[in-house]
Motif scaffolding. Sequence first.
Motif, PDB file in Angstrom:
ATOM      1  N   PRO A 100      61.306  80.059  15.297  1.00 17.03           N
ATOM      2  CA  PRO A 100      61.335  80.976  16.439  1.00 17.03           C
ATOM      3  C   PRO A 100      61.605  82.408  15.986  1.00 17.03           C
ATOM      4  CG  PRO A 100      63.369  79.721  16.311  1.00 17.03           C
ATOM      5  CD  PRO A 100      62.442  79.121  15.296  1.00 17.03           C
ATOM      6  N   LYS A 101      60.936  83.349  16.632  1.00 15.57           N
ATOM      7  CA  LYS A 101      61.085  84.761  16.267  1.00 15.57           C
ATOM      8  C   LYS A 101      61.751  85.583  17.362  1.00 15.57           C
ATOM      9  CE  LYS A 101      59.207  84.161  12.294  1.00 15.57           C
ATOM     10  NZ  LYS A 101      60.082  84.153  11.095  1.00 15.57           N
ATOM     11  N   LYS A 102      61.399  85.293  18.629  1.00 12.68           N
ATOM     12  CA  LYS A 102      61.990  86.038  19.740  1.00 12.68           C
ATOM     13  C   LYS A 102      62.276  85.062  20.871  1.00 12.68           C
ATOM     14  CE  LYS A 102      61.703  90.385  22.277  1.00 12.68           C
ATOM     15  NZ  LYS A 102      60.904  91.623  22.520  1.00 12.68           N
ATOM     16  N   VAL A 103      63.550  84.976  21.250  1.00 14.83           N
ATOM     17  CA  VAL A 103      64.031  83.927  22.144  1.00 14.83           C
ATOM     18  C   VAL A 103      64.737  84.557  23.330  1.00 14.83           C
ATOM     19  CG1 VAL A 103      65.526  81.901  22.313  1.00 14.83           C
ATOM     20  CG2 VAL A 103      64.282  82.376  20.177  1.00 14.83           C
ATOM     21  N   LEU A 104      64.514  84.001  24.507  1.00 13.52           N
ATOM     22  CA  LEU A 104      65.139  84.480  25.738  1.00 13.52           C
ATOM     23  C   LEU A 104      65.928  83.349  26.374  1.00 13.52           C
ATOM     24  CD1 LEU A 104      65.367  86.857  27.771  1.00 13.52           C
ATOM     25  CD2 LEU A 104      63.334  85.920  28.920  1.00 13.52           C
ATOM     26  N   ASP A 105      67.202  83.617  26.662  1.00 13.52           N
ATOM     27  CA  ASP A 105      68.076  82.644  27.311  1.00 13.52           C
ATOM     28  C   ASP A 105      68.362  83.136  28.725  1.00 13.52           C
ATOM     29  OD1 ASP A 105      69.802  80.551  27.822  1.00 13.52           O
ATOM     30  OD2 ASP A 105      71.507  81.454  26.761  1.00 13.52           O
ATOM     31  N   LEU A 106      67.813  82.456  29.730  1.00 15.60           N
ATOM     32  CA  LEU A 106      67.928  82.881  31.123  1.00 15.60           C
ATOM     33  C   LEU A 106      69.202  82.323  31.750  1.00 15.60           C
ATOM     34  CD1 LEU A 106      64.255  82.301  32.347  1.00 15.60           C
ATOM     35  CD2 LEU A 106      65.266  84.364  31.380  1.00 15.60           C
ATOM     36  N   SER A 160      55.722  88.085  24.927  1.00 15.56           N
ATOM     37  CA  SER A 160      56.613  88.675  23.923  1.00 15.56           C
ATOM     38  C   SER A 160      57.642  87.701  23.370  1.00 15.56           C
ATOM     39  CB  SER A 160      57.327  89.892  24.516  1.00 15.56           C
ATOM     40  OG  SER A 160      58.018  89.563  25.705  1.00 15.56           O
ATOM     41  N   PHE A 161      57.700  86.457  23.902  1.00 18.64           N
ATOM     42  CA  PHE A 161      58.672  85.468  23.428  1.00 18.64           C
ATOM     43  C   PHE A 161      57.933  84.216  22.949  1.00 18.64           C
ATOM     44  CE2 PHE A 161      60.842  88.012  26.644  1.00 18.64           C
ATOM     45  CZ  PHE A 161      61.996  88.384  25.966  1.00 18.64           C
ATOM     46  N   ASP A 162      58.557  83.520  22.012  1.00 18.24           N
ATOM     47  CA  ASP A 162      57.984  82.239  21.604  1.00 18.24           C
ATOM     48  C   ASP A 162      58.858  81.054  22.027  1.00 18.24           C
ATOM     49  OD1 ASP A 162      59.998  82.690  19.760  1.00 18.24           O
ATOM     50  OD2 ASP A 162      58.662  82.817  18.028  1.00 18.24           O
ATOM     51  N   PHE A 163      60.020  81.339  22.627  1.00 21.33           N
ATOM     52  CA  PHE A 163      60.884  80.274  23.136  1.00 21.33           C
ATOM     53  C   PHE A 163      61.724  80.854  24.272  1.00 21.33           C
ATOM     54  CE2 PHE A 163      64.735  77.343  22.240  1.00 21.33           C
ATOM     55  CZ  PHE A 163      64.265  76.391  23.118  1.00 21.33           C
ATOM     56  N   ILE A 164      61.708  80.188  25.433  1.00 21.65           N
ATOM     57  CA  ILE A 164      62.532  80.594  26.572  1.00 21.65           C
ATOM     58  C   ILE A 164      63.363  79.394  27.016  1.00 21.65           C
ATOM     59  CG2 ILE A 164      62.544  81.412  28.962  1.00 21.65           C
ATOM     60  CD1 ILE A 164      60.095  83.063  28.355  1.00 21.65           C
ATOM     61  N   HIS A 165      64.662  79.621  27.139  1.00 24.98           N
ATOM     62  CA  HIS A 165      65.625  78.562  27.394  1.00 24.98           C
ATOM     63  C   HIS A 165      66.297  78.762  28.751  1.00 24.98           C
ATOM     64  CE1 HIS A 165      69.846  76.974  27.125  1.00 24.98           C
ATOM     65  NE2 HIS A 165      69.192  75.908  26.710  1.00 24.98           N
ATOM     66  N   ILE A 166      66.502  77.662  29.474  1.00 22.45           N
ATOM     67  CA  ILE A 166      67.228  77.660  30.743  1.00 22.45           C
ATOM     68  C   ILE A 166      68.230  76.505  30.704  1.00 22.45           C
ATOM     69  CG2 ILE A 166      67.077  77.453  33.251  1.00 22.45           C
ATOM     70  CD1 ILE A 166      64.126  78.158  33.070  1.00 22.45           C
ATOM     71  N   ARG A 167      69.426  76.765  31.228  1.00 22.98           N
ATOM     72  CA  ARG A 167      70.395  75.663  31.334  1.00 22.98           C
ATOM     73  C   ARG A 167      71.259  75.841  32.583  1.00 22.98           C
ATOM     74  NH1 ARG A 167      74.308  74.369  26.328  1.00 22.98           N
ATOM     75  NH2 ARG A 167      75.563  76.059  27.221  1.00 22.98           N
ATOM     76  N   PRO A 189      51.028  82.311  23.427  1.00 17.24           N
ATOM     77  CA  PRO A 189      50.358  81.016  23.335  1.00 17.24           C
ATOM     78  C   PRO A 189      51.020  80.125  22.279  1.00 17.24           C
ATOM     79  CG  PRO A 189      48.740  82.761  23.513  1.00 17.24           C
ATOM     80  CD  PRO A 189      50.081  83.437  23.341  1.00 17.24           C
ATOM     81  N   GLY A 190      51.297  78.897  22.670  1.00 13.58           N
ATOM     82  CA  GLY A 190      52.000  77.979  21.781  1.00 13.58           C
ATOM     83  C   GLY A 190      53.509  78.039  21.925  1.00 13.58           C
ATOM     84  N   GLY A 191      54.037  78.985  22.738  1.00 14.51           N
ATOM     85  CA  GLY A 191      55.475  79.096  22.943  1.00 14.51           C
ATOM     86  C   GLY A 191      56.013  77.988  23.838  1.00 14.51           C
ATOM     87  N   TRP A 192      57.316  77.748  23.750  1.00 18.38           N
ATOM     88  CA  TRP A 192      57.943  76.617  24.434  1.00 18.38           C
ATOM     89  C   TRP A 192      58.953  77.069  25.481  1.00 18.38           C
ATOM     90  CZ3 TRP A 192      56.728  71.495  23.748  1.00 18.38           C
ATOM     91  CH2 TRP A 192      55.918  71.178  22.650  1.00 18.38           C
ATOM     92  N   ILE A 193      59.014  76.293  26.563  1.00 12.68           N
ATOM     93  CA  ILE A 193      60.111  76.358  27.517  1.00 12.68           C
ATOM     94  C   ILE A 193      60.958  75.118  27.332  1.00 12.68           C
ATOM     95  CG2 ILE A 193      58.635  75.330  29.291  1.00 12.68           C
ATOM     96  CD1 ILE A 193      60.363  76.619  31.421  1.00 12.68           C
ATOM     97  N   ASN A 194      62.296  75.278  27.410  1.00 15.42           N
ATOM     98  CA  ASN A 194      63.221  74.146  27.330  1.00 15.42           C
ATOM     99  C   ASN A 194      64.287  74.355  28.393  1.00 15.42           C
ATOM    100  OD1 ASN A 194      64.206  71.902  25.001  1.00 15.42           O
ATOM    101  ND2 ASN A 194      65.842  72.673  26.314  1.00 15.42           N
ATOM    102  N   GLN A 195      64.459  73.353  29.261  1.00 18.64           N
ATOM    103  CA  GLN A 195      65.389  73.491  30.380  1.00 18.64           C
ATOM    104  C   GLN A 195      66.266  72.262  30.492  1.00 18.64           C
ATOM    105  OE1 GLN A 195      63.469  74.428  34.076  1.00 18.64           O
ATOM    106  NE2 GLN A 195      65.373  74.559  35.228  1.00 18.64           N
ATOM    107  N   LEU A 196      67.563  72.481  30.712  1.00 17.18           N
ATOM    108  CA  LEU A 196      68.507  71.397  30.980  1.00 17.18           C
ATOM    109  C   LEU A 196      69.127  71.647  32.348  1.00 17.18           C
ATOM    110  CD1 LEU A 196      71.171  69.860  28.608  1.00 17.18           C
ATOM    111  CD2 LEU A 196      71.720  70.382  30.981  1.00 17.18           C
TER     112      LEU A 196
END
Length: 338
Positions: A100-106, A160-167, A189-196
């Motif tokens: 991952p290069k640029k990550v956003l935690d919402l 602008s992000f390759d990974f966005i996280h929600i919890r 394109p190819g970036g991931w969302i991950n939510q808990l």
Amino acid sequence: MAEGSGTNSSQYNNPIPVADFDPDVDDSAYGDDDVLSDTTSIPSTIFRHRYENGRRYHKFREGEYYAPNDDQQNDQLDIAHHMFMILLDNRLYLAPVENPKKVLDLGCGTGIWAIDFADEHPEAEVIGVDLSPIQPQFAPPNCKFEIDDVTSEWTYSPESFDFIHIRTLYGSIADWPKLYSEIYDHLEPGGWINQLELTIQFKSDDGTLTPDHIFSQWSDIFHEAGEKFGKSFKAVHDLKRWIGETGFEDVHEVWYKLPVGPWSSDPKMKEVGRWNFLHCNQGAEGWALFLLTRVMKWTADEAKVFIAKFRQALRDRSVHTYFEAVVIYGRKPLAKNV
């Protein structure tokens, strides 16, 4: 209802066998430090909090989020982080993210997930966003925090992000499809969302939870409050579908049971239950006061009596309850659909 409908237990990642209840837990709060005393330099207007029923709430976008932002509730957030780390076998996420290069935690809360991720991935730039300035000043150099409302129009550059996280944004989002659309547009394109996320439906598999139990009443009342607030707690069961409808592919959903108290005979689930006891005991008042008084129009005294009964029930050795967590992750297609 005590035994609400949900995912079949065979789909769960962690069956939780019952053993003799052996609560070896402390009822005290965690820590006394004022996290606002060492926050990042943010305009002073952000620090103008709102106080109600003896608790402190965010002033920015007042009323958009139901929980307080004081030390007591922040401790609950950090307790939850530790509980989730145990539940996920010391993993911060399940998505198969690589380099991952640029990550956003919402909705980053205290920033603990973003800090841990930044430590784990020193090559990545990590941004945590929240309504409240409750994050520590001293963070890894590749981690920074911003105060904003994630439900407002985003100002980041597209893709602008390759990974966005929600919890655990349950009960705080009115329009999940709109949020997922923003996430989709801002992932490369190819970036991931991950939510808990968590449910608030207390259940038992052995019949020890009855429909008139305080836990059952708690679930029913908060489901009603969420609907009236316009931010449903029931939405957790629709998240996977909405993520898929947004355009994400390889969408996976993994359900877990979280015992309330250390009643399981499984060592891991027993430990999760200990932390969940602390999580519920520490968080109950903050979760309840705004929704019960502002939304359901109870008096503060009525709410506090209800909360006291809930906390007392947490110590009941004869009721083997749990609620559920779900992790959903998916990938933005490598090639845009034409």
